[in-house]
Structure formats: C-alpha cells, structure tokens
Design a protein around this motif. Sequence first.
Motif, PDB file in Angstrom:
ATOM      1  N   TYR A 101       0.833  -1.209   0.000  1.00 48.35           N
ATOM      2  CA  TYR A 101       0.000   0.000   0.000  1.00 48.35           C
ATOM      3  C   TYR A 101       0.861   1.248   0.000  1.00 48.35           C
TER       4      TYR A 101
ATOM      5  N   THR B  70      -7.360  -4.297   1.476  1.00 42.37           N
ATOM      6  CA  THR B  70      -8.565  -4.719   0.775  1.00 42.37           C
ATOM      7  C   THR B  70      -8.808  -3.856  -0.467  1.00 42.37           C
ATOM      8  N   GLU B  71      -9.727  -4.321  -1.273  1.00 44.25           N
ATOM      9  CA  GLU B  71     -10.231  -3.491  -2.361  1.00 44.25           C
ATOM     10  C   GLU B  71     -10.991  -2.298  -1.780  1.00 44.25           C
TER      11      GLU B  71
ATOM     12  N   ARG C 218     -10.702   1.687   2.142  1.00 41.27           N
ATOM     13  CA  ARG C 218      -9.975   0.416   2.183  1.00 41.27           C
ATOM     14  C   ARG C 218      -9.552   0.118   3.617  1.00 41.27           C
TER      15      ARG C 218
ATOM     16  N   ARG D 255     -12.668  -8.435  -1.354  1.00 38.15           N
ATOM     17  CA  ARG D 255     -11.466  -8.909  -2.020  1.00 38.15           C
ATOM     18  C   ARG D 255     -10.200  -8.285  -1.431  1.00 38.15           C
TER      19      ARG D 255
ATOM     20  N   GLU E 199      -6.739  -6.915  -2.233  1.00 33.77           N
ATOM     21  CA  GLU E 199      -6.101  -6.393  -3.432  1.00 33.77           C
ATOM     22  C   GLU E 199      -4.616  -6.720  -3.478  1.00 33.77           C
TER      23      GLU E 199
END
Length: 431
Positions: A8, A260-261, A295, A331, A333
């Motif tokens: 990230y 996360t997405e 997110r 989901r 990511e």
Amino acid sequence: MIDYGDTYYARTLSDGAQRSVLEGQVKADVAIVGGGLAGLTAALDLARSGRSVAVLEAQRVGWGASGRNGGFVGPGYATSHANITRMVGPERARELHRLSMEGVRIVEENIDALGMSDNKRVYGKLSVLRYHDPDGLKQHCEMMEREFGYRLEVMPTEAVRAVLRSTKYHQALHDPACFHFHPLNYARSLAKAIEERGGRIFEGSRVLGCDLDGAEKICRTARGEVRAREVVLAGGGYTDDLVPRLRRSILPIATYVLLTEAAPERLAEAVRTPMAISDNRRAGDYYRLVDEGTRLLWGGRITTRTSEPRRLAGMMQRTMVATYPQLRGVRVETAWSGLMAYARHLMPLIGRLQPGVWYVFGFGGRGMNTTAIGGRVIAEGILGQSDRYRLYEPFGLAWNGGPFGVAAAQLTYWAYQAMDLAKERRAVGAA
C-alpha cells in the motif's frame, strides 16, 4: 532497478525518486549502515549538528520493516512495562518508558518541522480485549496516570462494539495521543531532510565488509567504500553476517499485512472509526481504515519463516473474516510481508559495540517510536551530548540460540496462541 514491491505504501508513495549507488571512495564523519527509520533518525540529528554523514542502504530508503508496517505511533515496547520492571527495576523502567514517549514526540516534531504535507496524522488508538477484564484496564490506566501523567480511557464493551462490529471484542483502552500515518513517506522525508543538510544517501549499496578496528573505519560495497571516524549499524530485521555478533543477537520474525479493495459500504458494516485498532493477543491483529475509509489495511500473525507464504492473501483474509464475518467476500487487493528484528528479551538493541562503532536495531513490534528514540540517543552519544543510550545496556547482545532459538520462538508463539484462545473461550462460556 530496486522497487518497494506491491505494498500500500509503495502505491501511495509521494516521492519515488531513486538515489545513486555508491561509486568510489567517500569520506564522512559518520557512516550509517541501513536506511531504515533508526539509521535515518540518527543521520538527521547528526546532520543537524553539523556532522557529515553517509547512509548506505542495500535496497531503498525505508524498504524493510520501516516502510511495510502498520504505521501506528505510540509509546511502549514489544514487552510490557511490568516485564521491563522485573528486568531492570522500577526507576530504570520508568526512565525507559519516558524515552518511548519521547520517541512519539520526535516523530511528531519531525513531521511538523519538515513540513510533511504528504503525511496526515490520524489520532486515536483502541487496544481491544478479546475477553472481559475491565478492572485490569482500569488499573493500567491508573498506573499510567500516576507514573507518567499519561491519560488513557477505558471504553466499555457496548461502546467498543458500536464502532467495531465484532462479537470477539470486549472492553478497550482508548489512547487519544497515539496516531497512525504513512511510514514510508515519513522515511523518504527524513532522507530528503538529511540531504538538504549535506548528508549523502546511497541506495542499492549493500555493505559487504567492514574494517572497524582502526581509528578510521571502512565500510565496503561492491563498487565503493566509505571511510569514517564513527559507524552506526542499523540493519533491523535484515541484519546479515556483516558483524556476526549482532546477527547472532536477533531473530528475524516475519509479519504480514493486507490491503482490501475499495469497499466503503462493506467496511462500514464492520469498522466505524478512523482510529488505529489492535487487540491484546501476543501477536494479535492490528488494522486501520485508509484512503478516507474506502480500504482496510490489516496486519497480524508472526512466524519465524522468513520467506513469504505462497497463499499469503488468502491466509490473511481468513484472519480478517474470523473477526468480522460480514467482510466475507471483500477482495484482498494485495498482501505483503516484512521482517522485524526481535531480541530474546524483546527490547531494542542500542549501544556501543567498541570505540567508534554503534548499533541500533531490534525494534520488533513497536518500531515507530523506538526507532526514533534509538536513533536520537545514538546520535547524542556520538556527539558527546548524553549517555542516554546506556539505559539500554541491561538488554545486551544475548545469543539468539541459533536454530534452536528459532524453533523455541515459534513454539513459544504457538503456546501463546493456545493460551489466548483458551482465554477467549472462557470469556464466551462466561457470557
């Protein structure tokens, strides 16, 4: 070209400029091996005081745990204040805790002084219990207020579950002075400030050998060398066999993080606070909303396995869903790992190895504040301003036990997991 991987922080990095590789001979007052937060903090303080510094980083600035962590900034160490008191006595334990509080202030002051507009601070942290113990939390709050003038608040179960929609959680400690931020942007800003003050930073420049016994120390890379009167060794969890005694004193421990997405509506079903969150297990979960709540960044689990698991994203997703079943199907990511350095006593390793040779590493689990104070007290020692680094002398370079130490660390972690699970089950049974 060396990059930061698919984390990230790499995705949201504000300054991706790559620095040059060391070529030829460079002279400096201080050579610093390791471009993580401890080495950079020491380098900045030294540069501010007029010393010439050269930082040698094997990968990129903040590439290791310094730029892969949860981004939580708060006081304390990887082991408890009670354990530290047992090891060194109450007076020294209080001094050490005050240093950890100072570490938080150092980070805040650097953000302010260096005008880090790319590093928003979000204040507040909840340390949640996975079993019922309001009296224990109250006693801890009273001790922190009495000993350090540090204000914490106990949040009852109903208040916790109003913002963290999980039946796993009971009471929490609310620390309004803790904050979370972007650690890689912070590391990169420190590096820029060092260079603005005449310091030199070389990336892709792994130190392959050192001559440390003479009045002038030499650090050699594949294509050059730095000659300096002082050397600071700050390799963290990526410390290699450059100085075997240092390598034998730590266990590299892997921790894992996912992102996360973008799913703001789904995340709001679970997490309804912008604060940083961690639970009270020995190697518990820690997480926070990022990107304006769209997110979730979720970390946790530790292992002595230093290679990244093949199905890391799925493994981490199961951990997240175990706490918040309503996030099933959200989901992942990306997911990544990082190596932290732990000593057997769980305290940082900070001190002088021999005349002109210093070390500062071993911050596993609480590196945001302890790297800051570690870098500062080492800089003070080099400058002759204080000998505060000696407060860490009782936590020496104890042998890590070799392969037996690695096995023992993993077995200890599994034992702690079993004890934590037993506590949680008793809490469920009593409810």
